[in-house]
Motif scaffolding. Structure first.
Motif, PDB file in Angstrom:
ATOM      1  N   LEU A  48       4.895  -1.110   5.135  1.00 30.68           N
ATOM      2  CA  LEU A  48       5.472  -0.899   3.800  1.00 30.68           C
ATOM      3  C   LEU A  48       6.044  -2.189   3.219  1.00 30.68           C
ATOM      4  O   LEU A  48       6.008  -2.405   2.004  1.00 30.68           O
ATOM      5  N   LYS A  49       6.533  -3.064   4.109  1.00 31.31           N
ATOM      6  CA  LYS A  49       7.069  -4.347   3.646  1.00 31.31           C
ATOM      7  C   LYS A  49       5.940  -5.223   3.095  1.00 31.31           C
ATOM      8  O   LYS A  49       6.089  -5.850   2.041  1.00 31.31           O
ATOM      9  N   ILE A  50       4.808  -5.209   3.779  1.00 28.43           N
ATOM     10  CA  ILE A  50       3.649  -5.973   3.287  1.00 28.43           C
ATOM     11  C   ILE A  50       3.230  -5.435   1.914  1.00 28.43           C
ATOM     12  O   ILE A  50       2.978  -6.200   0.978  1.00 28.43           O
ATOM     13  N   VAL A  51       3.188  -4.110   1.811  1.00 25.94           N
ATOM     14  CA  VAL A  51       2.787  -3.491   0.533  1.00 25.94           C
ATOM     15  C   VAL A  51       3.767  -3.893  -0.575  1.00 25.94           C
ATOM     16  O   VAL A  51       3.363  -4.368  -1.642  1.00 25.94           O
ATOM     17  N   GLY A  52       5.049  -3.736  -0.316  1.00 30.37           N
ATOM     18  CA  GLY A  52       6.065  -4.037  -1.328  1.00 30.37           C
ATOM     19  C   GLY A  52       6.038  -5.495  -1.748  1.00 30.37           C
ATOM     20  O   GLY A  52       6.021  -5.812  -2.947  1.00 30.37           O
ATOM     21  N   MET A  53       5.989  -6.385  -0.757  1.00 28.70           N
ATOM     22  CA  MET A  53       5.999  -7.819  -1.075  1.00 28.70           C
ATOM     23  C   MET A  53       4.750  -8.219  -1.850  1.00 28.70           C
ATOM     24  O   MET A  53       4.807  -9.028  -2.771  1.00 28.70           O
ATOM     25  N   THR A  54       3.609  -7.654  -1.445  1.00 28.40           N
ATOM     26  CA  THR A  54       2.353  -7.983  -2.125  1.00 28.40           C
ATOM     27  C   THR A  54       2.385  -7.508  -3.568  1.00 28.40           C
ATOM     28  O   THR A  54       1.978  -8.239  -4.481  1.00 28.40           O
ATOM     29  N   LEU A  55       2.878  -6.290  -3.791  1.00 32.35           N
ATOM     30  CA  LEU A  55       2.934  -5.783  -5.174  1.00 32.35           C
ATOM     31  C   LEU A  55       3.886  -6.624  -6.024  1.00 32.35           C
ATOM     32  O   LEU A  55       3.563  -6.979  -7.157  1.00 32.35           O
ATOM     33  N   ILE A  56       5.032  -6.967  -5.458  1.00 32.26           N
ATOM     34  CA  ILE A  56       5.998  -7.766  -6.227  1.00 32.26           C
ATOM     35  C   ILE A  56       5.410  -9.141  -6.565  1.00 32.26           C
ATOM     36  O   ILE A  56       5.538  -9.618  -7.689  1.00 32.26           O
ATOM     37  N   SER A  57       4.726  -9.736  -5.585  1.00 28.57           N
ATOM     38  CA  SER A  57       4.281 -11.116  -5.818  1.00 28.57           C
ATOM     39  C   SER A  57       2.958 -11.218  -6.577  1.00 28.57           C
ATOM     40  O   SER A  57       2.679 -12.245  -7.168  1.00 28.57           O
ATOM     41  N   THR A  58       2.137 -10.153  -6.576  1.00 31.19           N
ATOM     42  CA  THR A  58       0.827 -10.316  -7.224  1.00 31.19           C
ATOM     43  C   THR A  58       0.634  -9.487  -8.491  1.00 31.19           C
ATOM     44  O   THR A  58      -0.335  -9.699  -9.208  1.00 31.19           O
ATOM     45  N   VAL A  59       1.537  -8.525  -8.747  1.00 28.76           N
ATOM     46  CA  VAL A  59       1.354  -7.711  -9.950  1.00 28.76           C
ATOM     47  C   VAL A  59       2.294  -8.198 -11.041  1.00 28.76           C
ATOM     48  O   VAL A  59       3.501  -8.215 -10.864  1.00 28.76           O
ATOM     49  N   GLY A  60       1.693  -8.584 -12.142  1.00 28.04           N
ATOM     50  CA  GLY A  60       2.534  -8.933 -13.282  1.00 28.04           C
ATOM     51  C   GLY A  60       3.041  -7.642 -13.890  1.00 28.04           C
ATOM     52  O   GLY A  60       2.512  -6.577 -13.633  1.00 28.04           O
ATOM     53  N   GLY A  61       4.073  -7.716 -14.674  1.00 27.29           N
ATOM     54  CA  GLY A  61       4.509  -6.529 -15.409  1.00 27.29           C
ATOM     55  C   GLY A  61       5.533  -5.703 -14.671  1.00 27.29           C
ATOM     56  O   GLY A  61       5.792  -5.901 -13.482  1.00 27.29           O
ATOM     57  N   ALA A  62       6.062  -4.768 -15.405  1.00 30.11           N
ATOM     58  CA  ALA A  62       7.152  -3.936 -14.903  1.00 30.11           C
ATOM     59  C   ALA A  62       6.725  -3.141 -13.678  1.00 30.11           C
ATOM     60  O   ALA A  62       7.483  -3.013 -12.707  1.00 30.11           O
ATOM     61  N   SER A  63       5.510  -2.604 -13.703  1.00 20.32           N
ATOM     62  CA  SER A  63       5.124  -1.686 -12.632  1.00 20.32           C
ATOM     63  C   SER A  63       5.057  -2.365 -11.269  1.00 20.32           C
ATOM     64  O   SER A  63       5.354  -1.730 -10.262  1.00 20.32           O
ATOM     65  N   GLY A  64       4.685  -3.650 -11.228  1.00 16.10           N
ATOM     66  CA  GLY A  64       4.631  -4.361  -9.947  1.00 16.10           C
ATOM     67  C   GLY A  64       6.010  -4.458  -9.334  1.00 16.10           C
ATOM     68  O   GLY A  64       6.205  -4.174  -8.143  1.00 16.10           O
ATOM     69  N   ALA A  65       6.978  -4.819 -10.145  1.00 14.07           N
ATOM     70  CA  ALA A  65       8.354  -4.940  -9.667  1.00 14.07           C
ATOM     71  C   ALA A  65       8.898  -3.571  -9.250  1.00 14.07           C
ATOM     72  O   ALA A  65       9.579  -3.451  -8.226  1.00 14.07           O
ATOM     73  N   LEU A  66       8.546  -2.537 -10.039  1.00 11.90           N
ATOM     74  CA  LEU A  66       9.100  -1.207  -9.754  1.00 11.90           C
ATOM     75  C   LEU A  66       8.458  -0.567  -8.526  1.00 11.90           C
ATOM     76  O   LEU A  66       9.154  -0.095  -7.634  1.00 11.90           O
TER      77      LEU A  66
END
Ligand SMILES: Nc1ncnc2c1ncn2[C@@H]1O[C@H](COP(=O)(O)OP(=O)(O)OP(=O)(O)O)[C@@H](O)[C@H]1O
Ligand SMILES: [Mg+2]
Length: 213
Positions: free
Chosen positions: A65-83
Protein backbone atom coordinates in the motif's frame (compact mmCIF):
# COMPACT_ATOMS: atom_id res chain seq x y z
CA UNK A 1 -11.48 -13.21 3.30
CA UNK A 2 -7.78 -13.45 3.50
CA UNK A 3 -5.95 -11.30 1.03
CA UNK A 4 -2.21 -11.89 1.03
CA UNK A 5 0.54 -9.91 -0.69
CA UNK A 6 0.27 -11.85 -3.96
CA UNK A 7 -3.50 -11.40 -4.13
CA UNK A 8 -3.47 -7.72 -3.28
CA UNK A 9 -0.98 -7.17 -6.10
CA UNK A 10 -3.33 -9.06 -8.45
CA UNK A 11 -6.14 -6.76 -7.31
CA UNK A 12 -4.07 -3.66 -8.13
CA UNK A 13 -3.26 -5.15 -11.54
CA UNK A 14 -7.01 -5.62 -12.13
CA UNK A 15 -7.72 -2.05 -10.99
CA UNK A 16 -5.12 -0.75 -13.45
CA UNK A 17 -6.78 -2.68 -16.29
CA UNK A 18 -10.24 -1.35 -15.37
CA UNK A 19 -9.03 2.24 -15.00
CA UNK A 20 -7.22 1.86 -18.33
CA UNK A 21 -10.32 0.66 -20.13
CA UNK A 22 -12.39 3.47 -18.55
CA UNK A 23 -9.80 6.17 -19.21
CA UNK A 24 -11.88 7.94 -21.82
CA UNK A 25 -15.11 7.60 -19.84
CA UNK A 26 -13.51 9.19 -16.75
CA UNK A 27 -11.90 11.89 -18.82
CA UNK A 28 -15.23 12.67 -20.51
CA UNK A 29 -16.93 12.99 -17.11
CA UNK A 30 -14.17 15.39 -16.04
CA UNK A 31 -14.38 17.32 -19.31
CA UNK A 32 -18.02 18.10 -18.50
CA UNK A 33 -17.38 19.66 -15.08
CA UNK A 34 -13.60 19.90 -14.65
CA UNK A 35 -10.54 20.02 -16.86
CA UNK A 36 -10.83 16.65 -18.58
CA UNK A 37 -7.80 14.91 -17.12
CA UNK A 38 -9.16 12.47 -14.53
CA UNK A 39 -8.92 9.35 -16.70
CA UNK A 40 -5.51 10.32 -18.02
CA UNK A 41 -4.27 11.12 -14.50
CA UNK A 42 -5.44 7.89 -12.93
CA UNK A 43 -4.44 5.68 -15.82
CA UNK A 44 -0.91 7.04 -15.69
CA UNK A 45 -0.84 6.56 -11.92
CA UNK A 46 -2.07 2.97 -11.92
CA UNK A 47 0.16 1.93 -14.83
CA UNK A 48 3.07 3.20 -12.75
CA UNK A 49 1.72 1.32 -9.73
CA UNK A 50 1.71 -1.95 -11.69
CA UNK A 51 5.29 -1.38 -12.80
CA UNK A 52 6.51 -0.44 -9.33
CA UNK A 53 4.79 -3.43 -7.73
CA UNK A 54 6.27 -5.86 -10.23
CA UNK A 55 9.78 -4.51 -9.81
CA UNK A 56 9.79 -4.44 -6.02
CA UNK A 57 9.40 -7.25 -3.59
CA UNK A 58 7.00 -6.08 -0.88
CA UNK A 59 7.03 -8.26 2.23
CA UNK A 60 3.75 -7.22 3.75
CA UNK A 61 0.46 -5.50 2.95
CA UNK A 62 1.76 -2.24 4.42
CA UNK A 63 4.64 -2.19 1.95
CA UNK A 64 2.32 -2.84 -0.99
CA UNK A 65 0.00 0.00 0.00
CA UNK A 66 2.94 2.32 0.64
CA UNK A 67 4.26 1.70 -2.87
CA UNK A 68 0.79 2.40 -4.27
CA UNK A 69 0.35 5.60 -2.25
CA UNK A 70 3.80 6.97 -2.98
CA UNK A 71 3.51 6.17 -6.68
CA UNK A 72 0.13 7.88 -6.98
CA UNK A 73 1.33 10.96 -5.11
CA UNK A 74 4.51 11.26 -7.15
CA UNK A 75 3.20 10.42 -10.63
CA UNK A 76 -0.39 11.68 -10.76
CA UNK A 77 -0.90 15.34 -11.35
CA UNK A 78 -4.05 16.89 -9.99
CA UNK A 79 -6.15 16.62 -6.91
CA UNK A 80 -7.03 12.96 -7.30
CA UNK A 81 -3.40 11.78 -7.17
CA UNK A 82 -2.82 13.53 -3.87
CA UNK A 83 -6.16 12.36 -2.48
CA UNK A 84 -6.00 8.70 -3.53
CA UNK A 85 -2.30 8.71 -2.64
CA UNK A 86 -3.08 10.02 0.83
CA UNK A 87 -5.79 7.37 1.21
CA UNK A 88 -3.34 4.53 0.50
CA UNK A 89 -0.62 6.10 2.67
CA UNK A 90 -3.07 6.19 5.59
CA UNK A 91 -4.25 2.62 4.90
CA UNK A 92 -0.70 1.29 4.79
CA UNK A 93 -0.16 2.14 8.46
CA UNK A 94 -2.67 -0.61 9.30
CA UNK A 95 -0.93 -3.10 7.02
CA UNK A 96 2.55 -2.90 8.51
CA UNK A 97 3.74 -6.38 9.50
CA UNK A 98 0.59 -8.04 8.12
CA UNK A 99 1.04 -10.80 5.55
CA UNK A 100 -2.66 -10.89 4.85
CA UNK A 101 -5.78 -8.91 5.67
CA UNK A 102 -9.30 -9.79 6.71
CA UNK A 103 -12.52 -7.93 5.90
CA UNK A 104 -12.22 -6.29 9.32
CA UNK A 105 -8.71 -5.07 8.48
CA UNK A 106 -9.99 -3.76 5.15
CA UNK A 107 -12.80 -1.93 6.92
CA UNK A 108 -10.38 -0.27 9.34
CA UNK A 109 -8.09 0.68 6.46
CA UNK A 110 -10.94 2.19 4.49
CA UNK A 111 -12.11 4.21 7.50
CA UNK A 112 -8.71 5.75 8.04
CA UNK A 113 -8.24 6.28 4.30
CA UNK A 114 -11.55 8.17 4.18
CA UNK A 115 -10.48 10.29 7.17
CA UNK A 116 -7.24 11.05 5.31
CA UNK A 117 -9.12 12.18 2.18
CA UNK A 118 -11.42 14.35 4.29
CA UNK A 119 -8.49 16.00 6.02
CA UNK A 120 -6.37 16.48 2.91
CA UNK A 121 -9.19 17.91 0.79
CA UNK A 122 -11.26 19.48 3.58
CA UNK A 123 -14.32 17.82 2.09
CA UNK A 124 -17.18 15.69 3.32
CA UNK A 125 -20.34 13.91 2.25
CA UNK A 126 -22.45 15.95 -0.18
CA UNK A 127 -19.60 17.90 -1.80
CA UNK A 128 -19.90 15.88 -5.06
CA UNK A 129 -16.54 14.11 -4.80
CA UNK A 130 -15.11 10.61 -4.41
CA UNK A 131 -16.17 10.87 -0.74
CA UNK A 132 -19.81 10.58 -1.79
CA UNK A 133 -19.00 7.01 -2.82
CA UNK A 134 -16.28 6.11 -0.32
CA UNK A 135 -18.08 7.21 2.87
CA UNK A 136 -21.23 5.13 2.13
CA UNK A 137 -19.03 2.20 1.05
CA UNK A 138 -17.15 2.31 4.36
CA UNK A 139 -20.51 2.28 6.21
CA UNK A 140 -21.75 -0.58 4.05
CA UNK A 141 -18.67 -2.70 4.79
CA UNK A 142 -19.02 -1.99 8.52
CA UNK A 143 -22.63 -3.11 8.38
CA UNK A 144 -21.63 -6.31 6.57
CA UNK A 145 -19.07 -7.03 9.28
CA UNK A 146 -21.77 -6.69 11.93
CA UNK A 147 -23.99 -9.01 9.90
CA UNK A 148 -21.12 -11.52 9.58
CA UNK A 149 -21.34 -11.46 5.81
CA UNK A 150 -18.63 -13.10 3.74
CA UNK A 151 -16.23 -10.71 2.02
CA UNK A 152 -17.49 -11.41 -1.51
CA UNK A 153 -21.07 -10.71 -0.40
CA UNK A 154 -19.96 -7.61 1.51
CA UNK A 155 -18.28 -6.26 -1.62
CA UNK A 156 -21.24 -7.18 -3.83
CA UNK A 157 -23.46 -5.05 -1.59
CA UNK A 158 -20.81 -2.31 -1.32
CA UNK A 159 -20.51 -2.19 -5.12
CA UNK A 160 -24.27 -1.72 -5.45
CA UNK A 161 -24.09 1.09 -2.89
CA UNK A 162 -21.13 2.62 -4.73
CA UNK A 163 -22.98 2.54 -8.06
CA UNK A 164 -26.07 4.18 -6.59
CA UNK A 165 -24.07 6.83 -4.74
CA UNK A 166 -22.03 7.56 -7.86
CA UNK A 167 -25.27 8.09 -9.80
CA UNK A 168 -26.58 10.30 -6.99
CA UNK A 169 -23.68 12.72 -7.47
CA UNK A 170 -25.58 13.84 -10.60
CA UNK A 171 -28.18 15.46 -8.38
CA UNK A 172 -25.89 17.68 -6.32
CA UNK A 173 -23.71 20.68 -7.06
CA UNK A 174 -19.97 20.53 -6.49
CA UNK A 175 -18.48 22.20 -3.44
CA UNK A 176 -14.89 21.05 -3.84
CA UNK A 177 -12.38 20.91 -6.67
CA UNK A 178 -12.55 22.59 -10.02
CA UNK A 179 -16.17 21.50 -10.56
CA UNK A 180 -17.19 23.80 -7.69
CA UNK A 181 -16.45 26.79 -9.96
CA UNK A 182 -19.53 25.71 -11.92
CA UNK A 183 -21.76 25.71 -8.86
CA UNK A 184 -25.31 24.72 -9.84
CA UNK A 185 -24.21 24.09 -13.40
CA UNK A 186 -22.39 20.97 -12.19
CA UNK A 187 -25.81 19.41 -11.49
CA UNK A 188 -26.75 16.73 -14.02
CA UNK A 189 -23.23 15.29 -14.26
CA UNK A 190 -21.65 12.36 -12.43
CA UNK A 191 -18.54 13.34 -10.48
CA UNK A 192 -15.46 11.73 -12.10
CA UNK A 193 -13.81 10.89 -8.76
CA UNK A 194 -17.01 9.23 -7.56
CA UNK A 195 -16.95 7.18 -10.78
CA UNK A 196 -13.32 6.08 -10.32
CA UNK A 197 -14.01 5.14 -6.69
CA UNK A 198 -16.97 3.05 -7.82
CA UNK A 199 -14.79 1.30 -10.41
CA UNK A 200 -12.14 0.49 -7.78
CA UNK A 201 -14.69 -0.99 -5.34
CA UNK A 202 -16.39 -2.92 -8.14
CA UNK A 203 -13.06 -4.37 -9.26
CA UNK A 204 -12.20 -5.60 -5.76
CA UNK A 205 -15.69 -7.14 -5.57
CA UNK A 206 -15.29 -8.91 -8.89
CA UNK A 207 -11.90 -10.27 -7.86
CA UNK A 208 -13.35 -11.70 -4.63
CA UNK A 209 -16.40 -13.13 -6.43
CA UNK A 210 -14.14 -14.87 -8.96
CA UNK A 211 -12.07 -16.35 -6.13
CA UNK A 212 -15.11 -17.72 -4.33
CA UNK A 213 -16.27 -19.72 -7.34
N1 LIG B 1 -11.27 18.54 -1.92
C1 LIG B 1 -11.60 17.36 -2.45
N2 LIG B 1 -11.98 16.34 -1.63
C2 LIG B 1 -12.30 15.14 -2.15
N3 LIG B 1 -12.26 14.84 -3.46
C3 LIG B 1 -11.92 15.82 -4.31
C4 LIG B 1 -11.56 17.12 -3.86
N4 LIG B 1 -11.23 17.87 -4.96
C5 LIG B 1 -11.38 17.08 -6.03
N5 LIG B 1 -11.78 15.85 -5.65
C6 LIG B 1 -12.03 14.68 -6.48
O1 LIG B 1 -11.07 14.67 -7.52
C7 LIG B 1 -11.72 14.51 -8.77
C8 LIG B 1 -10.95 15.23 -9.86
O2 LIG B 1 -9.72 14.60 -10.01
P1 LIG B 1 -8.71 14.98 -11.21
O3 LIG B 1 -7.82 13.81 -11.40
O4 LIG B 1 -9.48 15.45 -12.38
O5 LIG B 1 -7.83 16.14 -10.59
P2 LIG B 1 -7.95 17.71 -10.81
O6 LIG B 1 -8.30 18.01 -12.22
O7 LIG B 1 -6.75 18.37 -10.23
O8 LIG B 1 -9.14 17.93 -9.81
P3 LIG B 1 -9.99 19.19 -9.48
O9 LIG B 1 -10.07 19.93 -10.78
O10 LIG B 1 -11.35 18.67 -9.06
O11 LIG B 1 -9.30 19.92 -8.40
C9 LIG B 1 -13.11 15.09 -8.54
O12 LIG B 1 -14.04 14.49 -9.42
C10 LIG B 1 -13.41 14.76 -7.09
O13 LIG B 1 -14.03 13.51 -6.94
MG1 LIG C 1 -9.45 17.08 -13.56
Amino acid sequence: MSIDVGRIIEIFNDIAVVIGSNKEYLTDLDAAIGDGDHGINLNKGFQNVVQKLSSSNPKDIGEVLKIVGMTLISTVGGASGALYGTAFMKAQTKGVGKEDISLKDFSEMLNIAVDGIKMRGKGDLGDKTMLDVLIPVSKSIEESLQENRKAAEAFRIASETAFKKMEDTKNISAKKGRASYLGERSIGHIDPGAASSYLIIKTIGEYLAKEEN
